[in-house]
Enzyme design. Structure first.
Site, mmCIF file in Angstrom:
data_model
loop_
_atom_site.group_PDB
_atom_site.id
_atom_site.type_symbol
_atom_site.label_atom_id
_atom_site.label_comp_id
_atom_site.label_asym_id
_atom_site.label_seq_id
_atom_site.Cartn_x
_atom_site.Cartn_y
_atom_site.Cartn_z
ATOM 1 N N ASN A 16 0.867 -1.189 0.000
ATOM 2 C CA ASN A 16 0.000 0.000 0.000
ATOM 3 C C ASN A 16 0.902 1.238 0.000
ATOM 4 O OD1 ASN A 16 -1.840 2.032 0.466
ATOM 5 N ND2 ASN A 16 -2.296 1.419 2.581
ATOM 6 N N LYS A 18 0.063 4.246 -0.259
ATOM 7 C CA LYS A 18 -0.620 5.425 0.310
ATOM 8 C C LYS A 18 -0.409 6.638 -0.599
ATOM 9 C CE LYS A 18 0.004 3.447 4.848
ATOM 10 N NZ LYS A 18 -0.123 3.605 6.273
ATOM 11 N N HIS A 106 -9.652 0.915 4.908
ATOM 12 C CA HIS A 106 -8.371 1.117 5.592
ATOM 13 C C HIS A 106 -8.607 2.042 6.786
ATOM 14 C CE1 HIS A 106 -4.270 2.379 6.433
ATOM 15 N NE2 HIS A 106 -3.874 1.304 5.759
ATOM 16 N N GLU A 108 -7.038 4.439 7.930
ATOM 17 C CA GLU A 108 -6.852 5.874 7.662
ATOM 18 C C GLU A 108 -8.101 6.459 7.008
ATOM 19 O OE1 GLU A 108 -3.107 5.488 5.613
ATOM 20 O OE2 GLU A 108 -2.171 4.934 7.519
ATOM 21 N N GLU A 178 -5.407 -5.233 10.710
ATOM 22 C CA GLU A 178 -4.405 -4.187 10.915
ATOM 23 C C GLU A 178 -4.673 -3.467 12.232
ATOM 24 O OE1 GLU A 178 -2.478 -2.897 7.002
ATOM 25 O OE2 GLU A 178 -4.235 -1.655 7.287
ATOM 26 N N GLY A 184 2.292 2.186 10.661
ATOM 27 C CA GLY A 184 3.196 3.312 10.460
ATOM 28 C C GLY A 184 3.919 3.746 11.722
ATOM 29 N N SER A 224 3.341 -2.272 10.282
ATOM 30 C CA SER A 224 4.803 -2.243 10.386
ATOM 31 C C SER A 224 5.450 -3.583 10.021
ATOM 32 C CB SER A 224 5.242 -1.777 11.778
ATOM 33 O OG SER A 224 4.774 -0.457 12.018
#
Ligand code: PEP
Length: 265
Positions: A16, A18, A106, A108, A178, A184, A224
């Site tokens: 991904n 991003k 996701h 985010e 996740e 991240g 991560s």
């Protein structure tokens, strides 16, 4: 429900990107990745890359021209096919670009753009209707984990995001677990915590859609993932792949994650 990983669940390693890489950088990265991987590296693993929308056509052209067996993925889409939705991209547009996988829900997008399970459910169904495979992201915050509410959060996301989706369709899908606190941050769930939640997800899916569906569903871990931790994570019986953010931007690192088998004890 913990099971030995069946051969039918080919691992899927997804990158991904991003909101990183303009289309020149995207071309360089996909070319480096293609160069870093040998034809036999794809024998036991599926690979997808999810560049920003503006890079999709450039990456598609490289993959096609060089016959690279990496699938093209997207990071998001709208649920409608066309219309007055300024700034949005439809599943039909992605399918036309040979996109195979679309990330939906996701964290985010859920946290920064207010996507609810209902919105995620609409997107997921639209992706399926356009003939692509959704990668449905679920996961808990640190507060939820510390409060012992991680499984309840994930259960709610699974039920809401997959509402009305038939068993044979769920069977061919991908879920990415996740934990939000690991995305991240450099913090990774221990392989046993990741395994435990992925097994839990499989068991919830079995409760609703049956054991055969749960046994076919591919479940990725994301948060991560790096070349150093991928081999152990991937050795867990219910972890069928990885959704990789930061490390997927560096072709050599992502290639090492794809080749996790070479580094397993
Ligand atoms: C992600 O983008 O879904 C992700 C897990 O990012 P990272 O690997 O950087 O934590």
């Amino acid at each position: 429900m913990s099971s030995k990983k069946p051969d039918s669940r080919t691992p899927l390693i997804s990158g991904n990107w991003k909101m990183n890489h303009n289309h020149f950088e995207a071309i360089q990265t996909i070319q480096k990745l293609a160069y870093a991987l040998n034809p036999e590296d794809y024998d036991h693993v599926d690979v997808s890359v999810h560049p920003p929308f503006t890079d999709l056509r450039s990456v598609q052209t490289v993959l096609q021209a060089d016959e690279v067996p990496i699938s093209l993925g997207a990071q998001n889409c709208h649920w409608e096919t066309s219309g007055a939705f300024t700034g949005e991209i439809s599943p039909a547009m992605l399918a036309k670009l040979d996109v195979s996988y679309v990330i939906v829900g996701h964290s985010e997008r859920r946290e920064l753009f207010g996507e609810t399970d209902e919105i995620v459910n609409r997107k997921l169904k639209a992706v399926l209707a356009a003939g692509m495979t959704p990668i449905l992201c679920v996961g808990e915050t640190l507060d939820e984990r510390q409060a012992g509410a991680a499984e309840a959060k994930v259960d709610g996301q699974i039920a809401g995001s997959l509402a009305g989706v038939k068993a044979d369709v769920v069977a061919a899908m991908v879920v990415a677990y996740e934990p939000i606190w690991a995305i991240g941050t450099g913090e990774t769930a221990t392989s046993s915590d990741a395994q435990q939640m992925c097994a839990h997800i499989r068991s919830r899916v079995a409760d609703t859609w049956g054991a055969d569906t749960a046994g076919s569903l591919r479940i990725q871990y994301g948060g991560s993932v790096k070349p150093s931790n991928a081999p152990e994570l991937m050795s867990q019986p219910d972890i069928d792949g990885a959704l990789v953010g930061g490390a997927s931007l560096v072709a050599d690192d992502f290639a090492r994650i794809v080749n996790y088998r070479l580094y397993q004890a």
